[in-house]
Design an enzyme around this catalytic site. Sequence first.
Site, PDB file in Angstrom:
ATOM      1  N   GLU B  60       0.816  -1.224   0.000  1.00 44.49           N
ATOM      2  CA  GLU B  60       0.000   0.000   0.000  1.00 44.49           C
ATOM      3  C   GLU B  60       0.840   1.259   0.000  1.00 44.49           C
ATOM      4  O   GLU B  60       0.530   2.215  -0.717  1.00 44.49           O
ATOM      5  CB  GLU B  60      -0.944   0.016   1.217  1.00 44.49           C
ATOM      6  CG  GLU B  60      -2.142  -0.915   1.097  1.00 44.49           C
ATOM      7  CD  GLU B  60      -1.872  -2.315   1.602  1.00 44.49           C
ATOM      8  OE1 GLU B  60      -0.706  -2.621   1.953  1.00 44.49           O
ATOM      9  OE2 GLU B  60      -2.815  -3.118   1.655  1.00 44.49           O
ATOM     10  N   HIS B 129     -10.165  -5.358  11.686  1.00 47.67           N
ATOM     11  CA  HIS B 129     -10.884  -5.147  10.421  1.00 47.67           C
ATOM     12  C   HIS B 129     -12.177  -4.369  10.596  1.00 47.67           C
ATOM     13  O   HIS B 129     -13.058  -4.462   9.752  1.00 47.67           O
ATOM     14  CB  HIS B 129     -11.172  -6.495   9.747  1.00 47.67           C
ATOM     15  CG  HIS B 129     -10.004  -7.035   9.000  1.00 47.67           C
ATOM     16  ND1 HIS B 129      -9.976  -7.147   7.633  1.00 47.67           N
ATOM     17  CD2 HIS B 129      -8.803  -7.459   9.428  1.00 47.67           C
ATOM     18  CE1 HIS B 129      -8.815  -7.640   7.255  1.00 47.67           C
ATOM     19  NE2 HIS B 129      -8.074  -7.839   8.331  1.00 47.67           N
TER      20      HIS B 129
END
Lengths: 348, 331
Positions: B60, B129
Amino acid sequence: MTKPALDNHTALSAAQVAELRHYYYQMVLMRRFEERTNEMYVKAKIGGYCHLNLGEEATIVGLMAALKPEDYIFTNYREHGYILARGVAPGPIMAELFGRETGVSGGRGGSMHLFDVSKGFMGGYAIVGGQVPLAVGAAYALRYQEQPGVVVAQMGDASTNIGAFYESLNLAKLWKCPVLFFIVNNGYGMGSTVEMGSSEPDLWKKGASFRVHGEQVDGTDVLAVRDAVRRLRDHAEATGEPAILDVVSFRFRGHSVIDADRYRDAEEVRQGREQHDPLRHYATWLQDHALADDAWFATLAEQVEREVQEAIDFANAGPDPKIEDIFTYMYASPVPNTPGPEAARRLL
Amino acid sequence: MTTITYRQALNSTLGEELERDPKVLLMGEEIGIFQGSYRITEGLLQRFGPKRVVDAPIAEEGFVGVAIGAAMLGLRPVVEIMTINFILVAIDQVVNHASKIHYMFGGQVRVPLVIRTPSGGTGQLAATHSQSFENWFAYCPGLKVVAPATPYDAKGLLRAAIRDDDPVIFIESLALYDTKGEVPDEDFVVPIGVAEVKRAGHDVTVVAYSRMTAVALQVAQRLAEEGISVEVVDLRSLRPLDRPTIIASVKKTNRAVVIAEDWYSYGVTAELAATIQEDAFDYLDAPVQRVAGLEVPLPYAKDLSAAAKPSAQSLINAIHRVLHGTRNNHG
């Protein structure tokens, strides 16, 4: 140190001679610009952090000599010399160090954030390693738009230890981005050595896992740097293949202007300056090949002295950015509910 | 008008913008061959090819940085981060680079970049998450942060974001992807930085965004049956924050509840409550009530997970508190 042979220098054209002399001019300009920058910092004309390129003149001039106008350069925060050698006038650079509106970044950036889009100089960046993915992205855009040119990701030896560098190597190779990872290897991060930070101290080998070619060059030899960059640059442009160039040089002073450099042995530093001064090497080379004489050196020194003084005068004369303009440049596309000139005026 | 899902609104807008402007490209993990973890990019690789729809490796920081650099040279990348939890490894590129490049270099280059990512928790995804980090980006000058709650706003704001010349963080929500709504067939944009009163009312203002706007609208409907009139202000943008719309509503209703999915302390609700007391203090009949996530790493077990997130019931409780003057007993 090996110097490229110049057997048939008598056959050099006037333009070639002028170019070889121009390298020396740029190196001297950089040397004096940085020495006077140091002086201006001590006089508190310059604030913040300030990192000098002293001792790296051949590295920088060699790089810029090989680049073309269509190329882009992203650097770290030790970048005064890079933007200077890229052909930006010394006045607006010094004005940026002084924090003036007439500076290359409008006084918003300072020493570590110099920028001139008209010269493809895409910024000094002060988060170590942060500029490397950006450079890959610029190269990605060149390929995407089928434009000529390459991008240089200039970085220091210690920044080869950050993850962003490895992700960049991988992406540049995967996506065929013409990037030259230009590692200025002066042997030190701030105070720690290359060996303390890198399990592979041969920095040019660090692309091996990514199948990125790497090589090393003597960064105190302007012609060697130029020739290495030219070769890697042209190959990158033709093929989209990135490459690493590990450019070894000697840091003349501490990490920044305010670093007393106590962690290096004084004798080592004295000898290093003596033995690895790129200006002295190149001046000797020019003289040995009868490309310059004492009178030329003397005239050049005077000219550079004058130019740097003019840059300081230009910086001194420039206006400070206005408080009313503090929000200018916040957004390129205006949107509602953001502070504007009215909010800025309330600060007065 | 056509009724479509939030997912379809995003998918069709990406397709239309790829069609409209050859400088637009999509980049992200598993967005091409896999068609997107949440199928937002379904069919786009087949339509536009690998030059325009780029599958990125798990890197990322690297590919967000690449997108920023490409934007500096005029491309208009739309990056997908699979969930906002993964953006933390790229935050240096977003906060230290994308947000500053235009300003810090005196306006010489623009960074027309969109980062799309779902935020918040649903379906027992547990601690790593289920987080909400949009406030981290909304905190940062130079970024724009939008968080649509409906298919209409998703389409209009995504168009606006892609056509905007600044970096825009586009917050989505897993729980909203299958929700439906009417969307005009013609080209339209929703302006960045402008909130909307999604439901008019006169007893209390609820300020929300993204999934919490959907919750607030359900609650408003339920309370209407009890005779309580709730006005719902949907922020739509977190930066810039449309303070005038919030304040106008509170001055009308004299009571405010602010709700967000993120953690209570230092979260979005803190900013909203501060804004209201600064600009509407004299109009308040009761202290502003805040509804936000419990300050724990979100536990997996079903009941614990549900208890940690703001809900319709916690919002109803807060509305009753603000109407009846009882103090928030938030620990």
